[in-house]
Design an enzyme around this catalytic site. Sequence first.
Site, short mmCIF file in Angstrom:
data_model
loop_
_atom_site.label_atom_id
_atom_site.label_comp_id
_atom_site.label_asym_id
_atom_site.label_seq_id
_atom_site.Cartn_x
_atom_site.Cartn_y
_atom_site.Cartn_z
N GLY A 125 6.05 -0.15 16.98
CA GLY A 125 7.45 0.43 17.15
C GLY A 125 8.20 -0.76 16.77
N SER A 127 10.34 -0.50 13.44
CA SER A 127 11.52 -0.13 12.71
C SER A 127 12.53 0.69 13.53
CB SER A 127 11.18 0.90 11.58
OG SER A 127 10.21 0.16 10.80
N SER A 159 4.31 5.40 13.04
CA SER A 159 2.80 6.26 12.57
C SER A 159 2.19 6.54 13.58
CB SER A 159 2.11 5.38 11.44
OG SER A 159 2.92 5.10 10.53
N GLU A 242 -0.70 -8.13 8.81
CA GLU A 242 -0.21 -6.73 8.14
C GLU A 242 -0.47 -7.01 6.53
OE1 GLU A 242 2.78 -2.98 8.40
OE2 GLU A 242 2.87 -5.09 9.42
N ASN A 363 7.96 -3.44 -1.09
CA ASN A 363 7.67 -4.22 -2.34
C ASN A 363 8.87 -5.05 -2.88
OD1 ASN A 363 5.31 -3.24 -1.73
ND2 ASN A 363 4.62 -2.59 -3.76
N GLU A 364 9.93 -4.47 -2.90
CA GLU A 364 11.09 -5.51 -3.33
C GLU A 364 11.29 -6.40 -2.38
OE1 GLU A 364 11.51 -2.05 -2.51
OE2 GLU A 364 11.33 -1.46 -4.64
C1 FAD Z 1 4.43 6.15 5.72
C2 FAD Z 1 5.17 5.02 6.56
C3 FAD Z 1 4.60 4.56 7.72
C4 FAD Z 1 5.35 3.64 8.58
N1 FAD Z 1 5.12 3.16 9.71
C5 FAD Z 1 5.80 2.45 10.39
C6 FAD Z 1 5.13 2.23 11.74
O1 FAD Z 1 4.26 2.54 12.25
N2 FAD Z 1 6.09 1.24 12.53
C7 FAD Z 1 7.31 0.88 12.28
O2 FAD Z 1 7.82 0.18 12.95
N3 FAD Z 1 7.67 1.18 10.78
C8 FAD Z 1 7.03 1.96 10.06
N4 FAD Z 1 7.46 2.51 8.81
C9 FAD Z 1 8.74 1.80 8.32
C10 FAD Z 1 8.82 0.80 7.40
O3 FAD Z 1 8.29 -0.50 7.76
C11 FAD Z 1 10.19 0.84 6.78
O4 FAD Z 1 10.38 2.08 6.11
C12 FAD Z 1 10.11 -0.49 5.91
O5 FAD Z 1 10.41 -1.60 6.48
C13 FAD Z 1 11.78 -0.15 5.12
O6 FAD Z 1 12.87 -0.05 5.77
P1 FAD Z 1 13.77 1.23 5.82
O7 FAD Z 1 13.15 2.31 5.50
O8 FAD Z 1 14.88 0.85 6.70
O9 FAD Z 1 14.38 0.99 4.10
P2 FAD Z 1 15.77 -0.18 3.96
O10 FAD Z 1 15.37 -1.73 4.77
O11 FAD Z 1 16.83 0.59 4.45
O12 FAD Z 1 15.55 -0.27 2.56
C14 FAD Z 1 15.77 0.60 1.54
C15 FAD Z 1 15.81 0.13 0.18
O13 FAD Z 1 16.40 -1.02 -0.15
C16 FAD Z 1 15.61 -2.18 -0.59
N5 FAD Z 1 15.99 -3.26 0.23
C17 FAD Z 1 16.31 -3.49 1.27
N6 FAD Z 1 16.93 -4.99 1.43
C18 FAD Z 1 16.56 -5.53 0.34
C19 FAD Z 1 16.73 -6.73 -0.42
N7 FAD Z 1 17.07 -7.83 0.38
N8 FAD Z 1 16.39 -7.14 -1.63
C20 FAD Z 1 15.98 -6.07 -2.31
N9 FAD Z 1 15.78 -4.84 -1.83
C21 FAD Z 1 16.21 -4.43 -0.72
C22 FAD Z 1 14.32 -1.69 0.21
O14 FAD Z 1 13.27 -2.38 -0.73
C23 FAD Z 1 14.37 -0.34 -0.01
O15 FAD Z 1 13.90 0.10 -1.48
C24 FAD Z 1 6.79 3.20 8.06
C25 FAD Z 1 6.97 3.64 6.73
C26 FAD Z 1 6.21 4.48 6.06
C27 FAD Z 1 6.78 4.92 4.70
#
Ligand code: FAD
Length: 380
Positions: A125, A127, A159, A242, A363-364
């Site tokens: 937990g 995000s 997840s 991780e 990956n970004e």
């Molecule tokens: C299948 C799946 C399972 C997951 N499971 C878990 C879980 O169990 N527990 C948990 O806590 N989280 C989980 N996550 C969440 C995951 O860790 C987040 O989705 C991830 O960290 C990205 O955060 P966000 O979705 O808020 O996107 P954002 O941070 O809002 O990013 C949106 C886009 O902007 C880009 N971006 C943001 N900042 C920058 C920067 N500084 N430079 C360049 N590009 C940037 C990102 O790369 C992305 O493409 C899961 C996600 C998925 C898809």
Amino acid sequence: MDLELSQRHVEFRDEVRTWLMENHPGRILSMDTADGFEEHRNWETVLFDGGWSVPAWPAAYGGRDCDLIEWLIYEEEYWLSGVPGRVSANGVSLLAPTIFNFGSQAQQDHFLPKMASGEHIWAQGWSEPEAGSDLAGIATKAIRDGDDFVLNGQKTWCSRGAYADWIFCIVRTDPGAERHRGLTYLLVPADSPGLERRPISRLDGEPSFAELFFDDCRVSAEYVLGEEGQGWGVAMAAAGSERGLSLRSPGRFMAAAERLAELARSIQGDGSTDPRLRDEVVDAWIRAQAYRWQTYQLAAGLMEGAEIGSEASLGKVFWSELDVELHATALRLLGDQAELVDGNDWLDGYLFALSGPIYAGTNEIQRNIIAERVLGLPRR
Ligand SMILES: Cc1cc2nc3c(=O)[nH]c(=O)nc-3n(C[C@H](O)[C@H](O)[C@H](O)COP(=O)(O)OP(=O)(O)OC[C@H]3O[C@@H](n4cnc5c(N)ncnc54)[C@H](O)[C@@H]3O)c2cc1C
């Protein structure tokens, strides 16, 4: 470098292989459904009773003290055998290294055996709606009140959060402190009053992905991992494992690459394959092997005392893009059959692979880390 397995490792590999063959449970339901989750918990118990749940852990906690090379061999055999995936992966791969590093003796003794046996299945937990890549933006508050913390706020993208027994969270315990400093790592029982879990609709319709809502949810202060206010440091150590070795070992991709080669052979047995498609199959297979050898090199370094640093981001980008490519190639091979939904593991796998470049740090973000900390390029 000697690339041959030693006699001891060959015997170890044969032992794992034989056990997995003899105890293969057959096909079971998806772990992202309520019934499937429990089937997977049972599989965890079978693994534990056989001594194969956490081979790299100390024997005192249910492991067999395997070194990293043995663990990699175990993972290869695990995935090649086709047994079900690990519903306990978040706990065993992500939380356990953190408990070993930061947990008190009492926490280790309490949590590790239950995690190993499948009695406790853990979810992550971290995000929040406004804190994904920018994890230090976490807003869920946990305010100290006597022996408890009182939690208010929201987590998302958890997840298997709908069914897990425990959730490892990062929460803000000092809202007045500078962003990274006011955070604490807290272990939260999933059945705590004041914690509501709501499934998030997924593309494949499976209901275990959850949002978590905390409304005056009380959690005992005995469940703080590490020091109060030191959650950022604890979390970053976990993020290293991780992205580094433990979340996605090469065995997973080697097994997928073998299945891909098998698919190519079965479809194109008459030699009529598009040569470009054949090249893609070979390329994906070679890349899985490259990830394998790179990981063995990393493991050998770790066994000699090196640490996983920012280079872990290289591995994360590599395996997540490889996984997409492996599955996309399979779908291209399958042609119009690729869109059949029922029983099509390649389509399921492809949909999941698409999320690899997002979870465990996008990956970004990994490329930013590689640019700045591995290559030493200037920050923009
Ligand atoms: C299948 C799946 C399972 C997951 N499971 C878990 C879980 O169990 N527990 C948990 O806590 N989280 C989980 N996550 C969440 C995951 O860790 C987040 O989705 C991830 O960290 C990205 O955060 P966000 O979705 O808020 O996107 P954002 O941070 O809002 O990013 C949106 C886009 O902007 C880009 N971006 C943001 N900042 C920058 C920067 N500084 N430079 C360049 N590009 C940037 C990102 O790369 C992305 O493409 C899961 C996600 C998925 C898809």
